[in-house]
Write a protein that holds these residues in place. Structure first.
Motif, PDB file in Angstrom:
ATOM      1  N   ARG A 177       0.728  -1.229  -0.083  1.00 26.10           N
ATOM      2  CA  ARG A 177       0.032  -0.399   0.415  1.00 26.10           C
ATOM      3  C   ARG A 177       0.962   1.001  -0.058  1.00 26.10           C
ATOM      4  O   ARG A 177       1.009   2.391  -0.757  1.00 26.10           O
ATOM      5  CB  ARG A 177      -0.729   0.631   1.513  1.00 26.10           C
ATOM      6  CG  ARG A 177      -2.132   1.421   0.861  1.00 26.10           C
ATOM      7  CD  ARG A 177      -2.590   1.208   2.254  1.00 26.10           C
ATOM      8  NE  ARG A 177      -3.223   1.971   3.335  1.00 26.10           N
ATOM      9  CZ  ARG A 177      -3.469   2.004   4.649  1.00 26.10           C
ATOM     10  NH1 ARG A 177      -3.860   0.833   4.642  1.00 26.10           N
ATOM     11  NH2 ARG A 177      -2.875   2.283   5.069  1.00 26.10           N
ATOM     12  N   LEU A 178       2.195   1.301   1.039  1.00 27.84           N
ATOM     13  CA  LEU A 178       3.120   2.745   0.808  1.00 27.84           C
ATOM     14  C   LEU A 178       3.558   2.730  -0.288  1.00 27.84           C
ATOM     15  O   LEU A 178       4.309   3.898  -0.637  1.00 27.84           O
ATOM     16  CB  LEU A 178       3.760   2.798   1.905  1.00 27.84           C
ATOM     17  CG  LEU A 178       3.007   3.191   3.150  1.00 27.84           C
ATOM     18  CD1 LEU A 178       1.978   2.392   3.643  1.00 27.84           C
ATOM     19  CD2 LEU A 178       3.892   3.227   4.304  1.00 27.84           C
ATOM     20  N   LYS A 179       4.156   1.596  -1.105  1.00 25.95           N
ATOM     21  CA  LYS A 179       4.524   1.503  -1.745  1.00 25.95           C
ATOM     22  C   LYS A 179       4.154   2.104  -2.976  1.00 25.95           C
ATOM     23  O   LYS A 179       4.727   2.654  -4.342  1.00 25.95           O
ATOM     24  CB  LYS A 179       5.187  -0.302  -2.534  1.00 25.95           C
ATOM     25  CG  LYS A 179       6.371   0.619  -3.288  1.00 25.95           C
ATOM     26  CD  LYS A 179       7.357  -0.752  -3.882  1.00 25.95           C
ATOM     27  CE  LYS A 179       8.329  -1.042  -4.413  1.00 25.95           C
ATOM     28  NZ  LYS A 179       8.999  -2.161  -4.363  1.00 25.95           N
ATOM     29  N   SER A 180       2.742   2.267  -3.665  1.00 24.31           N
ATOM     30  CA  SER A 180       1.891   2.553  -4.682  1.00 24.31           C
ATOM     31  C   SER A 180       1.396   4.305  -4.116  1.00 24.31           C
ATOM     32  O   SER A 180       0.183   4.180  -4.739  1.00 24.31           O
ATOM     33  CB  SER A 180       0.474   1.890  -4.633  1.00 24.31           C
ATOM     34  OG  SER A 180      -0.003   1.629  -3.305  1.00 24.31           O
ATOM     35  N   SER A 181       1.347   4.186  -2.953  1.00 29.35           N
ATOM     36  CA  SER A 181       1.593   5.792  -2.701  1.00 29.35           C
ATOM     37  C   SER A 181       2.106   7.044  -3.521  1.00 29.35           C
ATOM     38  O   SER A 181       3.360   6.224  -4.114  1.00 29.35           O
ATOM     39  CB  SER A 181       1.308   5.910  -1.123  1.00 29.35           C
ATOM     40  OG  SER A 181       2.845   5.545  -0.494  1.00 29.35           O
ATOM     41  N   GLU A 182       1.706   8.120  -3.193  1.00 32.44           N
ATOM     42  CA  GLU A 182       2.093   9.254  -3.874  1.00 32.44           C
ATOM     43  C   GLU A 182       4.052  10.297  -3.107  1.00 32.44           C
ATOM     44  O   GLU A 182       4.788  10.737  -3.185  1.00 32.44           O
ATOM     45  CB  GLU A 182       2.103  10.625  -4.403  1.00 32.44           C
ATOM     46  CG  GLU A 182       0.813   9.945  -6.010  1.00 32.44           C
ATOM     47  CD  GLU A 182      -0.233  10.475  -6.655  1.00 32.44           C
ATOM     48  OE1 GLU A 182      -0.807  10.225  -7.437  1.00 32.44           O
ATOM     49  OE2 GLU A 182      -1.080  10.980  -5.275  1.00 32.44           O
ATOM     50  N   ILE A 183       3.080   9.999  -2.102  1.00 27.92           N
ATOM     51  CA  ILE A 183       4.170  10.718  -0.491  1.00 27.92           C
ATOM     52  C   ILE A 183       3.993   9.640   0.694  1.00 27.92           C
ATOM     53  O   ILE A 183       3.132   8.974   0.672  1.00 27.92           O
ATOM     54  CB  ILE A 183       3.705  11.753  -0.307  1.00 27.92           C
ATOM     55  CG1 ILE A 183       4.016  13.219  -1.763  1.00 27.92           C
ATOM     56  CG2 ILE A 183       3.839  13.094   1.085  1.00 27.92           C
ATOM     57  CD1 ILE A 183       3.060  14.209  -1.318  1.00 27.92           C
ATOM     58  N   LEU A 184       5.478   9.987   0.773  1.00 27.95           N
ATOM     59  CA  LEU A 184       5.582   8.591   2.462  1.00 27.95           C
ATOM     60  C   LEU A 184       5.809  10.160   3.635  1.00 27.95           C
ATOM     61  O   LEU A 184       6.526  10.659   2.942  1.00 27.95           O
ATOM     62  CB  LEU A 184       6.525   7.958   2.065  1.00 27.95           C
ATOM     63  CG  LEU A 184       5.947   6.186   1.473  1.00 27.95           C
ATOM     64  CD1 LEU A 184       7.476   5.360   1.168  1.00 27.95           C
ATOM     65  CD2 LEU A 184       4.592   5.840   2.849  1.00 27.95           C
ATOM     66  N   ILE A 185       5.020  10.138   4.147  1.00 28.57           N
ATOM     67  CA  ILE A 185       5.380  11.129   5.520  1.00 28.57           C
ATOM     68  C   ILE A 185       6.669  10.335   6.479  1.00 28.57           C
ATOM     69  O   ILE A 185       6.420   9.056   7.163  1.00 28.57           O
ATOM     70  CB  ILE A 185       4.639  11.665   5.917  1.00 28.57           C
ATOM     71  CG1 ILE A 185       3.878  12.344   4.575  1.00 28.57           C
ATOM     72  CG2 ILE A 185       5.478  12.858   7.071  1.00 28.57           C
ATOM     73  CD1 ILE A 185       2.722  13.531   5.246  1.00 28.57           C
ATOM     74  N   LEU A 186       7.971  10.741   6.635  1.00 31.63           N
ATOM     75  CA  LEU A 186       8.946   9.747   7.693  1.00 31.63           C
ATOM     76  C   LEU A 186       9.195  10.171   9.077  1.00 31.63           C
ATOM     77  O   LEU A 186       9.211  11.214   8.770  1.00 31.63           O
ATOM     78  CB  LEU A 186      10.363   9.670   6.866  1.00 31.63           C
ATOM     79  CG  LEU A 186      10.677   8.890   4.783  1.00 31.63           C
ATOM     80  CD1 LEU A 186      11.747   9.481   4.245  1.00 31.63           C
ATOM     81  CD2 LEU A 186      10.331   7.773   5.016  1.00 31.63           C
TER      82      LEU A 186
END
Lengths: 237, 165
Positions: free
Chosen positions: B26-35
């Motif tokens: 799911r996270l890989k297919s997102s456009e932004i990840l907040i780290l």
């Protein structure tokens, strides 16, 4: 709730505003504060009518009025504390006023209103704040573990409400339910300038201006400008 | 006012491996990840909190139809909050190469800074620091960090440069 009921509440607000103006003419700050507190109660009653009807637009307009009134109450409290030389208390009140006018500005933006009068009051508060000498503040460092949304009661991460926005006349607030304090910093630029530090032996109401340009000279200078500030307070409404 | 650009030793795959398998996709297919903070230290990444304003930024991005996710497994990471006026913004990793996504994120942050700064006097505005880090992904999965450290007041100017980096 009948139209008559709404009409009578609006009439009460109008009477209240007239009485407040009379108090300003007579330089009666406490009278102004009590009239505005009454106005605030009426606004809340009026808002609850529209909230029950799910009339979000009107409820948000009333929230805006409520915030401006809160800003005015704090501003008069600031004036009242200032003329009694309670500079610490005055500092707290002018910041409460600034916060309310600031939030009112955000609500006005959200509902598409431009309130020049509110912006002018917000800027005046900032002008006054700049007159105060430097101070030190306490600033907490916390690990926030659970935050709840004030609108829906869900975990803040799980809902769509945005902190600081108005929803059906209520501001969305993030309520911290679980946290750990990990430190306390001394700062000159705190998020909440009301967390001021005063020396142990000083009067909290009067305030302890312990920063770099602390000095009686600065306080004297403010006192010289007192009449100007008094006029500013009276000219606010 | 300075922008620092550097290649990171870790790759996108290294980061994603930290997450439980079911969340990874799911996270890989997102456009932004907040780290989280100090995300480069993979051994200790599970202990790292998010920086403040992370929930708001995530929601504001989603409101703009950007697929944004917080980098965390099934257990929520805590959020480190400083009750100071400094703008210590969370690190944003751009998975999408679409420049519009970057633009939206920068505009959201600019607005947040503008809204915060308006409460400050002219004098205090000048001394309000801002720390911000963007991470971009190359086609081979390597990561490049773009860090800004300076005055929050100058961010309007710097944001134009960040949009094209």
């Amino acid at each position: 709730m009948s139209v008559d009921k709404i009409g009578s509440l609006i009439e009460k607000i109008q009477i209240n505003e007239l009485q407040c103006r009379d108090n300003i003419k007579n330089k009666n700050l406490n009278g102004c504060i009590s009239e505005l507190c009454e106005k605030l109660d009426i606004l809340k009653k009026l808002k609850s009518i529209f909230q029950k009807r799910n009339d979000e637009k009107t409820a948000n307009h009333l929230l805006l009025e409520e915030l401006i009134t809160k800003g005015e109450i704090s501003f008069f409290k600031f004036g009242e504390a200032f003329v009694r030389s309670k500079f610490g208390r005055a500092w707290d009140e002018v910041h409460t006023s600034l916060n309310n006018y600031g939030f009112a500005g955000e609500v006005a933006d959200q509902i598409g209103l431009k309130s020049k009068d509110n912006i002018a009051k917000f800027e005046k508060c900032k002008e006054i704040i700049e007159q105060f000498p430097q101070q030190w503040f306490g600033s907490l460092e916390t690990l926030i573990k659970k935050v709840e949304c004030s609108i829906c009661g869900k975990d803040m991460r799980e809902c769509n409400h945005i902190k600081g926005r108005a929803y059906n006349g209520e501001p969305c607030i993030a309520i911290v339910r679980d946290m750990e304090i990990i430190g306390l910093s001394l700062t000159t630029n705190p998020l909440d300038p009301r967390c001021r530090l005063v020396p142990v032996d000083s009067d909290y109401e009067k305030g302890g201006f312990i920063g770099s340009d602390f000095g009686k000279e600065k306080i004297k200078k403010i006192m010289k400008e007192k009449s100007e500030i008094e006029n500013l307070i009276m000219g606010m409404l | 006012m300075e922008i620092e650009e550097r290649k990171l030793k870790i790759t996108l795959d290294d980061l994603l491996k930290i997450l439980p398998t079911e969340k990874r996709g799911r996270l890989k297919s997102s456009e932004i990840l907040i780290l989280p903070m100090k995300f480069e230290d993979l051994e200790k990444i599970d202990e790292q909190p998010f920086r403040d304003r992370v929930i708001e930024i995530n929601k504001l991005l989603r409101n703009e139809n950007v697929k944004s996710e917080l980098f965390e497994g099934d257990i929520h990471r805590p959020i480190l909050e400083f009750r100071g006026f400094d703008f210590l913004m969370p690190t944003i990793l751009f998975l999408a190469t679409d420049p519009n996504i970057r633009s939206i994120a920068i505009n959201i942050i600019s607005q947040m800074i503008y809204d915060g700064l308006k409460f400050l006097s002219k004098k205090d505005k000048k001394h309000t620091p801002l720390e911000l880090e963007f991470v971009k992904v190359s086609e081979d999965g390597t990561l490049t960090s773009i860090k800004y450290k300076g005055s929050a007041e100058d961010f309007g100017e710097i944001s134009k440069k960040l949009k094209i980096l």
